[in-house]
Motif scaffolding. Structure first.
Motif, PDB file in Angstrom:
ATOM      1  N   SER A  77      -9.671 -60.336  28.371  1.00 52.12           N
ATOM      2  CA  SER A  77     -10.801 -59.995  27.667  1.00 52.12           C
ATOM      3  C   SER A  77     -12.034 -59.320  28.665  1.00 52.12           C
ATOM      4  O   SER A  77     -12.916 -58.852  28.199  1.00 52.12           O
ATOM      5  CB  SER A  77     -11.373 -61.040  26.887  1.00 52.12           C
ATOM      6  OG  SER A  77     -11.893 -62.107  28.034  1.00 52.12           O
ATOM      7  N   VAL A  78     -11.611 -59.341  30.080  1.00 54.25           N
ATOM      8  CA  VAL A  78     -12.665 -58.870  31.018  1.00 54.25           C
ATOM      9  C   VAL A  78     -12.413 -57.407  31.318  1.00 54.25           C
ATOM     10  O   VAL A  78     -11.452 -57.144  31.919  1.00 54.25           O
ATOM     11  CB  VAL A  78     -12.743 -59.786  32.121  1.00 54.25           C
ATOM     12  CG1 VAL A  78     -13.882 -59.145  33.110  1.00 54.25           C
ATOM     13  CG2 VAL A  78     -13.159 -61.345  32.031  1.00 54.25           C
ATOM     14  N   ARG A  79     -13.285 -56.646  30.912  1.00 57.76           N
ATOM     15  CA  ARG A  79     -12.884 -55.026  31.148  1.00 57.76           C
ATOM     16  C   ARG A  79     -13.501 -54.791  32.600  1.00 57.76           C
ATOM     17  O   ARG A  79     -14.686 -55.205  33.137  1.00 57.76           O
ATOM     18  CB  ARG A  79     -13.750 -54.100  29.946  1.00 57.76           C
ATOM     19  CG  ARG A  79     -13.455 -54.288  28.804  1.00 57.76           C
ATOM     20  CD  ARG A  79     -14.354 -53.562  27.776  1.00 57.76           C
ATOM     21  NE  ARG A  79     -14.003 -53.502  26.555  1.00 57.76           N
ATOM     22  CZ  ARG A  79     -14.737 -53.288  25.677  1.00 57.76           C
ATOM     23  NH1 ARG A  79     -15.914 -52.809  25.638  1.00 57.76           N
ATOM     24  NH2 ARG A  79     -14.326 -53.356  24.326  1.00 57.76           N
ATOM     25  N   PRO A  80     -12.940 -53.923  33.443  1.00 55.49           N
ATOM     26  CA  PRO A  80     -13.433 -53.324  34.574  1.00 55.49           C
ATOM     27  C   PRO A  80     -14.652 -52.562  34.169  1.00 55.49           C
ATOM     28  O   PRO A  80     -14.660 -52.013  33.152  1.00 55.49           O
ATOM     29  CB  PRO A  80     -12.365 -52.562  35.268  1.00 55.49           C
ATOM     30  CG  PRO A  80     -11.367 -52.367  34.184  1.00 55.49           C
ATOM     31  CD  PRO A  80     -11.557 -53.268  33.151  1.00 55.49           C
ATOM     32  N   MET A  81     -15.566 -52.415  35.228  1.00 52.58           N
ATOM     33  CA  MET A  81     -16.468 -51.306  35.095  1.00 52.58           C
ATOM     34  C   MET A  81     -16.053 -49.666  34.932  1.00 52.58           C
ATOM     35  O   MET A  81     -16.608 -49.098  34.263  1.00 52.58           O
ATOM     36  CB  MET A  81     -17.483 -51.643  36.269  1.00 52.58           C
ATOM     37  CG  MET A  81     -18.776 -50.359  36.016  1.00 52.58           C
ATOM     38  SD  MET A  81     -19.944 -50.594  37.441  1.00 52.58           S
ATOM     39  CE  MET A  81     -20.582 -52.415  37.118  1.00 52.58           C
ATOM     40  N   PHE A  82     -15.181 -49.612  35.858  1.00 49.79           N
ATOM     41  CA  PHE A  82     -14.181 -48.446  35.973  1.00 49.79           C
ATOM     42  C   PHE A  82     -12.868 -48.754  36.310  1.00 49.79           C
ATOM     43  O   PHE A  82     -12.787 -49.670  37.202  1.00 49.79           O
ATOM     44  CB  PHE A  82     -15.043 -47.275  36.741  1.00 49.79           C
ATOM     45  CG  PHE A  82     -15.684 -47.922  37.918  1.00 49.79           C
ATOM     46  CD1 PHE A  82     -14.800 -48.093  38.898  1.00 49.79           C
ATOM     47  CD2 PHE A  82     -16.844 -48.056  37.961  1.00 49.79           C
ATOM     48  CE1 PHE A  82     -15.434 -48.515  40.030  1.00 49.79           C
ATOM     49  CE2 PHE A  82     -17.422 -48.831  39.112  1.00 49.79           C
ATOM     50  CZ  PHE A  82     -16.671 -48.769  40.465  1.00 49.79           C
ATOM     51  N   ALA A  83     -11.966 -47.879  35.898  1.00 53.19           N
ATOM     52  CA  ALA A  83     -10.586 -47.879  36.259  1.00 53.19           C
ATOM     53  C   ALA A  83     -10.197 -47.848  37.799  1.00 53.19           C
ATOM     54  O   ALA A  83      -9.506 -48.660  38.467  1.00 53.19           O
ATOM     55  CB  ALA A  83      -9.734 -47.211  35.449  1.00 53.19           C
ATOM     56  N   GLY A  84     -11.031 -46.771  38.085  1.00 59.41           N
ATOM     57  CA  GLY A  84     -10.641 -46.378  39.700  1.00 59.41           C
ATOM     58  C   GLY A  84     -11.669 -45.824  40.440  1.00 59.41           C
ATOM     59  O   GLY A  84     -12.527 -45.225  39.649  1.00 59.41           O
ATOM     60  N   ALA A  85     -11.826 -45.823  41.611  1.00 62.26           N
ATOM     61  CA  ALA A  85     -12.844 -45.111  42.170  1.00 62.26           C
ATOM     62  C   ALA A  85     -12.464 -44.601  43.669  1.00 62.26           C
ATOM     63  O   ALA A  85     -11.489 -45.311  44.167  1.00 62.26           O
ATOM     64  CB  ALA A  85     -14.155 -46.046  42.281  1.00 62.26           C
ATOM     65  N   VAL A  86     -13.093 -43.782  44.356  1.00 65.21           N
ATOM     66  CA  VAL A  86     -13.065 -43.330  45.636  1.00 65.21           C
ATOM     67  C   VAL A  86     -14.244 -43.377  46.182  1.00 65.21           C
ATOM     68  O   VAL A  86     -15.264 -42.577  45.833  1.00 65.21           O
ATOM     69  CB  VAL A  86     -12.225 -42.111  45.894  1.00 65.21           C
ATOM     70  CG1 VAL A  86     -12.159 -41.774  47.481  1.00 65.21           C
ATOM     71  CG2 VAL A  86     -10.776 -42.278  45.392  1.00 65.21           C
ATOM     72  N   SER A  87     -14.660 -43.932  47.315  1.00 71.07           N
ATOM     73  CA  SER A  87     -15.930 -44.241  47.942  1.00 71.07           C
ATOM     74  C   SER A  87     -15.870 -43.480  49.289  1.00 71.07           C
ATOM     75  O   SER A  87     -14.910 -43.652  50.115  1.00 71.07           O
ATOM     76  CB  SER A  87     -16.569 -45.523  48.055  1.00 71.07           C
ATOM     77  OG  SER A  87     -16.565 -46.224  46.868  1.00 71.07           O
ATOM     78  N   LEU A  88     -17.002 -42.620  49.711  1.00 75.80           N
ATOM     79  CA  LEU A  88     -16.903 -41.950  50.972  1.00 75.80           C
ATOM     80  C   LEU A  88     -18.260 -42.062  51.318  1.00 75.80           C
ATOM     81  O   LEU A  88     -19.198 -41.606  50.613  1.00 75.80           O
ATOM     82  CB  LEU A  88     -16.556 -40.586  50.870  1.00 75.80           C
ATOM     83  CG  LEU A  88     -16.517 -39.870  52.060  1.00 75.80           C
ATOM     84  CD1 LEU A  88     -15.339 -38.665  52.186  1.00 75.80           C
ATOM     85  CD2 LEU A  88     -17.629 -39.224  52.615  1.00 75.80           C
ATOM     86  N   VAL A  89     -18.715 -42.638  52.762  1.00 78.83           N
ATOM     87  CA  VAL A  89     -19.813 -42.480  53.470  1.00 78.83           C
ATOM     88  C   VAL A  89     -19.799 -41.820  54.735  1.00 78.83           C
ATOM     89  O   VAL A  89     -19.055 -42.132  55.561  1.00 78.83           O
ATOM     90  CB  VAL A  89     -20.203 -44.048  53.551  1.00 78.83           C
ATOM     91  CG1 VAL A  89     -21.674 -44.019  54.113  1.00 78.83           C
ATOM     92  CG2 VAL A  89     -20.344 -44.847  52.163  1.00 78.83           C
ATOM     93  N   ALA A  90     -20.710 -40.959  54.743  1.00 77.01           N
ATOM     94  CA  ALA A  90     -20.679 -40.142  56.228  1.00 77.01           C
ATOM     95  C   ALA A  90     -22.306 -40.220  56.732  1.00 77.01           C
ATOM     96  O   ALA A  90     -23.119 -40.045  55.872  1.00 77.01           O
ATOM     97  CB  ALA A  90     -20.388 -38.761  55.949  1.00 77.01           C
TER      98      ALA A  90
END
Length: 584
Positions: A77-90
């Motif tokens: 019953s716990v939903r993810p905030m979003f299914a997937g993500a890619v993070s990049l920091v430069a």
């Protein structure tokens, strides 16, 4: 060449002549309290590296990425905030972190009650560094750049009326709206129209946009509107004689080598494209490999407001080109003065909606601790965001499919803020005296109190001097308070701050952001000889944004006969509750 005002009071300027890296810039790498003027060198090319290699603290970045990963998880019953993500920091031309989390494809449909139906586990597609996302309204930056390229070519004048280029735009009293107001969302046009539903074909839908009636009197209100950018896309096509997708390809993605960026991705790369929503109206089913936005979809997937697909690495290249003043790997897509124009706030009458030409500016709701009057970026409905911070030569990209499988599952703004804040906290705020400064922390809904012991006043008024690095929203404030009855009652002291970005005149509290400099603060506390006084510095935050918090250093208290307390020599005489010593 005219300068770009990059702070609240025109004290930080960027000039095209400052594009080349100054030798002293190397000393300020990673030092938040020393903002860097000008653009990065046009020779700056993104390369892989570690946070330590550019003097960043790796721990806040790691913590932010752990949070983002956790937000992609969820079961039962716990939903993810979003299914997937890619993070990049430069930072300073170095990609210090890039990480994929969750899944590009996880669900197949949505039940009537709003819950998601997962695919069989072996059909889930993990998100990867090269996953291609629908970037939704981040497309508006591409359209804005294309328009400014037409400005450089002499085909568009921002101050001329749109109707001079698109006569049909004059309908419904819009004949006086200049091109600039479309780029800054001051046209008064409504946020959107249901083009896909209420008009039968592309020509009718374009005509509906161009002939739309303003919702408010043009120029009197900020209304974020997709119609502005759809009209700008049509304008660019009309003056250039080329379709918008070709203008984007020839003017941006091809010269910058953004090979995974464009409209209508090929079916050959569908397995790399993150899925978005399960849509029943119109009955599209699971949207995967084509644009999510219904209006862009109804326009053939190519529109000025939405439709671009991209990867985190490609968007980072675009961001670095902006940091470089319009050039990357020797290919110039914009002149430096044009980039300055795009990053200059045009919405002074709407201070909560600072906006350059296409770029949003100073929006703490997703830029968090990187926010400043010249920090630029954009978000998209499907979950992406890009933050470009010229003062620290940094950029942050978050791509997420937060509408997979339903747009109604909520916002991913906490993740946007977490990633930007992670970079902000990774950058150092160096003490101005001694090895440490007092740091308030950045917890929301928090009071941090730093106080003295009882101080015996021997002669006259008490003067308090201290240095403060203040990066807060206006509702999070630093106060200096005094008590002469052992702490039973407290009253605020008026303070006067000096330094870049400091408020003018006497202040009951201190707040502010974007200046990224230490202030020297003076306060006088009325007391009588023989009286004992206690002092405390109190930093209070509300429940939402925190910025970088407050640092205090070189605290000194004296009366007419001499020093009563000098924190540099006697740090043990201050009592901390919520403050801690920090080396950076």
């Amino acid at each position: 060449m005219r300068a770009l005002v990059f702070t609240l009071v025109a004290l930080l300027t960027m000039t095209a002549g400052a594009s080349a890296a100054h030798p002293d810039d190397r000393d300020s790498t990673g030092r938040f309290d020393r903002p860097r003027p000008g653009f990065a060198s046009p020779l700056t090319v993104l390369r892989e590296g570690t946070p330590e290699s550019v003097r960043l603290d790796p721990r806040p970045l790691a913590a932010a990425l752990r949070r983002i990963k956790n937000w992609t998880e969820g079961s039962g019953s716990v939903r993810p905030m979003f299914a997937g993500a890619v993070s990049l920091v430069a930072h300073d031309g170095v990609i210090v972190r890039q990480e994929a989390a969750g899944f590009a494809l996880r669900y197949r449909e949505v039940r009537p009650d709003g819950s998601g139906v997962e695919l069989p586990r072996d059909q889930w597609i993990p998100a990867r560094d090269d996953t291609i996302f629908d970037v939704a309204s981040v497309t508006k930056l591409f359209t804005s750049i294309v328009v400014m390229q037409q400005v450089e070519a002499g085909r568009i004048d921002l101050q001329r009326q749109v109707a001079q280029y698109l006569p049909e735009f004059a309908a419904n009293g819009k004949e006086s709206i200049p091109v600039e107001w479309l780029l800054t969302h001051r046209s008064g046009l409504p946020p959107f129209l249901l083009l896909w539903k209420n008009w039968p074909d592309k020509p009718a839908r374009i005509r509906a946009v161009l002939e739309a009636a303003p919702q408010e009197k043009p120029g009197t209100k900020y209304i974020y509107s997709d119609l502005n950018l759809i009209a700008l896309g049509v304008l660019a096509e009309r003056v250039s004689g080329q379709p918008l997708d070709e203008l984007v390809r020839q003017g941006i993605t091809e010269p910058l080598g953004m090979s995974d960026t464009g409209y209508n991705p090929s079916p050959e790369v569908r397995n790399r494209v993150a899925a978005t929503e399960f849509v029943t109206d119109p009955p599209r089913g699971l949207v995967h490999g084509e644009v999510h936005d219904e209006n862009a979809w109804s326009l053939g997937g190519v529109a000025g407001h939405a439709g671009i697909f991209s990867t985190a690495r490609d968007l980072a290249v675009l961001g670095q080109a902006i940091l470089n003043g319009g050039t990357y790997r020797g290919r110039q897509i914009l002149r430096p003065d044009t980039v300055e124009d795009m990053l200059t706030n045009r919405n002074h009458d709407f201070p909560e909606d600072s906006h350059g030409l296409g770029f949003e500016l100073d929006q703490r709701w997703y830029m968090e601790g990187l926010a400043s009057p010249c920090t630029a970026g954009h978000t998209g409905f499907t979950g992406p965001s890009i933050v470009i911070d010229p003062l620290s030569r940094s950029l942050v990209v978050l791509l997420a499919n937060r509408v997979h499988p339903s747009r109604n599952w909520g916002s991913n703004n906490p993740a946007r803020r977490a990633l930007a804040q992670g970079l902000a906290e990774a950058m150092a705020v160096m003490p101005v005296g001694g090895p440490t400064a007092w740091f308030s922390g950045v917890e929301p809904a928090h009071d941090a109190v730093l106080r003295t012991e009882d101080l015996l006043v021997r002669d006259g008024r008490v003067r308090v001097l201290f240095d403060a690095f203040v990066d807060t929203e206006k509702t999070d404030t630093l106060a200096l308070e005094s008590s002469v009855d052992g702490g039973k009652n407290w009253r605020r002291a008026s303070m006067t701050a000096h330094g870049r970005g400091a408020p003018k005149g006497e202040q009951a509290t201190l707040a502010g952001h974007g200046h990224r400099s230490w202030w020297r603060v003076l306060a006088e506390v009325p007391t009588a000889p023989g009286e004992r006084v206690m002092l405390r510095w109190r930093y209070s935050t509300d429940e939402l944004y925190t910025g970088r918090g407050v640092y205090l250093d070189r605290i000194r208290v004296h009366d007419g006969r001499g020093v009563l307390l000098d924190d540099e020599w006697e740090p043990g005489r201050l009592i901390a509750d919520g403050w801690r010593p920090a080396e950076r």
